[in-house]
Design a protein around this motif. Structure first.
Motif, PDB file in Angstrom:
ATOM      1  N   UNK A   1      -5.977   1.747  -1.050  1.00 25.09           N
ATOM      2  CA  UNK A   1      -6.506   2.908  -2.072  1.00 25.09           C
ATOM      3  C   UNK A   1      -6.678   4.552  -1.241  1.00 25.09           C
ATOM      4  N   UNK A   2      -7.159   4.392  -0.147  1.00 28.96           N
ATOM      5  CA  UNK A   2      -7.286   5.749   0.646  1.00 28.96           C
ATOM      6  C   UNK A   2      -5.760   6.258   0.629  1.00 28.96           C
ATOM      7  N   UNK A   3      -4.774   5.386   1.051  1.00 25.05           N
ATOM      8  CA  UNK A   3      -3.470   5.753   1.353  1.00 25.05           C
ATOM      9  C   UNK A   3      -2.953   6.284  -0.298  1.00 25.05           C
ATOM     10  N   UNK A   4      -3.165   5.594  -1.147  1.00 26.22           N
ATOM     11  CA  UNK A   4      -2.591   6.109  -2.508  1.00 26.22           C
ATOM     12  C   UNK A   4      -3.225   7.310  -2.967  1.00 26.22           C
ATOM     13  N   UNK A   5      -4.455   7.382  -2.711  1.00 24.56           N
ATOM     14  CA  UNK A   5      -5.259   8.713  -2.997  1.00 24.56           C
ATOM     15  C   UNK A   5      -4.541   9.899  -2.344  1.00 24.56           C
ATOM     16  N   UNK A   6      -4.326   9.536  -1.008  1.00 22.91           N
ATOM     17  CA  UNK A   6      -3.595  10.774  -0.116  1.00 22.91           C
ATOM     18  C   UNK A   6      -2.211  11.120  -0.777  1.00 22.91           C
TER      19      UNK A   6
ATOM     20  N   UNK B   1     -12.812  -4.869   0.425  1.00 18.90           N
ATOM     21  CA  UNK B   1     -12.240  -5.216   1.860  1.00 18.90           C
ATOM     22  C   UNK B   1     -11.532  -4.268   2.469  1.00 18.90           C
ATOM     23  N   UNK B   2     -11.727  -4.132   3.904  1.00 16.75           N
ATOM     24  CA  UNK B   2     -11.024  -3.070   4.667  1.00 16.75           C
ATOM     25  C   UNK B   2      -9.532  -2.923   4.294  1.00 16.75           C
ATOM     26  N   UNK B   3      -8.962  -4.218   4.113  1.00 14.01           N
ATOM     27  CA  UNK B   3      -7.430  -3.874   3.793  1.00 14.01           C
ATOM     28  C   UNK B   3      -7.082  -3.174   2.360  1.00 14.01           C
TER      29      UNK B   3
ATOM     30  N   UNK C   1     -10.989  -0.648 -10.032  1.00 17.43           N
ATOM     31  CA  UNK C   1     -11.510  -1.948  -9.427  1.00 17.43           C
ATOM     32  C   UNK C   1     -12.031  -1.903  -8.189  1.00 17.43           C
ATOM     33  N   UNK C   2     -11.388  -0.722  -7.311  1.00 18.15           N
ATOM     34  CA  UNK C   2     -11.997  -0.809  -5.763  1.00 18.15           C
ATOM     35  C   UNK C   2     -13.127  -0.182  -5.935  1.00 18.15           C
ATOM     36  N   UNK C   3     -13.424   0.890  -6.946  1.00 14.95           N
ATOM     37  CA  UNK C   3     -14.682   1.475  -6.914  1.00 14.95           C
ATOM     38  C   UNK C   3     -15.911   0.570  -7.332  1.00 14.95           C
TER      39      UNK C   3
END
Length: 534
Positions: free
Chosen positions: A329-334, A322-324, A313-315
């Motif tokens: 998503x960035x944190x989950x990918x990490x 949104x920034x939030x 969904x994010x992609x």
């Protein structure tokens, strides 16, 4: 499948090989020709002795444009048509090398036969021959570089000969096979041309060895899975030869799903979603995650769910994310890949396979494998964007190729003064990628053979399909194969004809001895359940 940058416990030796050579040419000619060498052997499989006949040879195949009703058929290979002095060219032909193993004493009318091949495109089948289901196999290290010769060549306790006769086939222009004639590359090197050549080979083989009435299976690895979709459809709907089953190992049916160079196709975010579970499995294997999972399978189910929901969904939102939500998503990918947060953010949440291989262990100067991400090796250029080689290919290729060259000459009595080519001499533009779709005749420029497999299943609703995949395969990620199977354009009722098996191994699942045993047992069970003899 070749690397993208380069066109894809010791058991005692109990193999009694042999002995008498019934017919043995000592060479494979440079020009396409039919040849044959026959020998005998015995393999001990799980304590059971299986005596077999081995036939190594070549069959000559012709391109799809070949018309055997014309005067072309009167030509001898290498000679012009004497009735046409002006004809100075040779119609394209190809010889395809094979090794067939037939269990002695078995009734061909009821004995299953399985046609086995690797992919590339443009690869011989030495890898499957020496690593999976033949009577002997090469022993290599499970996740690191195998020392140079002498290599250990052992009895194969997991040969498929307990369940099926096996025919290993090399693609045109590989192995001891040769192509010749005007525009031979165009005639045999391409999605459609290659599929026709294999279908031509199989029909000839069935007639030559009297196997038309045997239960029949295809087993393809990597690009060989794409080939299998084309071949089974061609054989069933053009030649009226139904198959019992298609066995796929390390599947890719649509190149649009490949995470290799996915950034060259902006707007198509599907490859990143389908590769994420493999990134996670790899990071867990190398202990690069912030929190190490206790149960790999449970962890991967969690990652699969995230990939197909929040990440997808994010992609899809693109610039509207949104920034939030982006930070989430960035944190989950990490958490799931171990890659640095700032790297993921700078990559715009989209990391190609090559980038992941380069970056995962970059802080220690280590490159991660592609065909099998359990393998690692030194970075060639720490400042580059991607890894310039595949650590697994470098780790095992010499063992496989050396072992086969020794085996084929000393045991199969074939090819003494000929060169065995593990790969065809494909140039950058040699392979004809466009594929003619079977339902409407239109061409797909980026190969997608999902319609071929779907048509084969619809026109033969008793055809069964088995998908095998390794968790640590970044050439053809396992979740990609699952996605393709669940999106085949077939009636929902036919989904029950598809089964899925995963292994804690890589692209070449059989490199892991434990996975090889599981692979054998799963494939043998699949054959016994679908050979229509129960």
């Amino acid at each position: 499948m070749k690397h993208r940058r380069n066109p894809w416990g010791a058991s005692a030796l109990s193999l009694a090989l042999s002995t008498s050579v019934l017919a043995a040419p000592t060479t494979s000619p440079d020009k396409p020709a039919t040849t044959e060498s026959t020998s005998s052997g015995t393999v001990t499989m799980r304590g059971q002795a299986i005596a077999y006949t081995a036939v190594a040879g070549t069959l000559v195949v012709h391109p799809n444009s070949y018309d055997d009703s014309t005067d072309i058929v009167r030509k001898r290979v290498g000679e012009p048509d004497p009735t046409k002095p002006e004809d100075k060219t040779l119609e394209p032909t190809a010889s395809m090398f094979y090794t067939a193993y037939f269990k002695k004493g078995a009734d061909p009318a009821t004995r299953p036969i399985t046609f086995v091949y690797n992919g590339g495109p443009g690869s011989a089948s030495v890898w499957l021959h020496m690593g999976s289901f033949g009577p002997r196999r090469i022993e290599t290290l499970d996740d690191s570089h195998t020392p140079a010769a002498p290599y250990r060549f052992i009895n194969n306790d997991d040969t498929l000969l307990d369940a099926s006769d096996v025919v290993f086939i090399d693609a045109p222009g590989t192995g001891f096979g040769r192509i010749a004639g005007k525009d031979a590359e165009k005639a045999f090197w391409g999605v459609d041309a290659d599929g026709h050549a294999f279908a031509n080979f199989i029909t000839q083989f069935l007639g030559k060895f009297g196997r038309y009435n045997s239960p029949k299976y295809l087993f393809g690895e990597s690009y060989g899975t794409m080939r299998s979709a084309v071949v089974v459809n061609d054989l069933q709907n053009d030649d009226s030869i139904d198959f019992n089953g298609v066995i796929l190992l390390s599947q890719i049916l649509s190149y649009g799903n490949s995470v290799d160079g996915a950034n060259d196709d902006p707007g198509n975010d599907r490859p990143y979603v389908l590769a994420l579970p493999t990134y996670a499995a790899t990071a867990a294997y190398h202990h690069m995650l912030p929190t190490q999972p206790a149960d790999l399978q449970a962890f991967l189910r969690e990652v699969e769910h995230f990939a197909s929901t929040d990440y997808l969904l994010a992609l899809q939102q693109g610039a509207d994310l949104s920034a939030a939500d982006r930070q989430h998503v960035v944190q989950k990918l990490h958490d799931y890949t171990g890659l640095p947060v700032d790297y993921i953010d700078r990559a715009d949440l989209r990391i190609t396979g090559g980038e992941f291989e380069h970056e995962l262990q970059a802080r220690t100067g280590i490159a991660t494998g592609r065909l099998d991400t359990r393998f690692s090796g030194p970075q060639i250029d720490p400042m580059s964007k991607e890894v310039g080689y595949d650590p697994q290919s470098s780790a095992i290729s010499s063992a496989y190729v050396s072992a086969f060259n020794d085996y084929v000459r000393k045991t199969l009595h074939y090819g003494d003064d000929a060169i065995y080519r593990p790969f065809g001499r494909l140039k950058a533009d040699s392979w004809q990628a466009p594929h003619t779709l079977p339902d409407d005749g239109n061409q797909s420029q980026v190969p997608n053979v999902m319609p071929d497999l779907a048509l084969a299943m619809k026109t033969n609703p008793l055809l069964h399909v088995m998908l095998n995949a390794g968790y640590f395969d970044l050439a053809t990620p396992y979740y990609e194969g699952i996605y393709e199977m669940k999106h085949l354009p077939i009636p929902a009722a036919l989904q029950k004809n598809i089964e899925f098996k995963q292994y804690q191994s890589g692209h070449m699942v059989y490199v892991s001895e434990a996975s090889l045993k599981q692979l054998h047992d799963n494939v043998a069970a699949f054959i016994r359940e679908t050979d229509h003899q129960g």
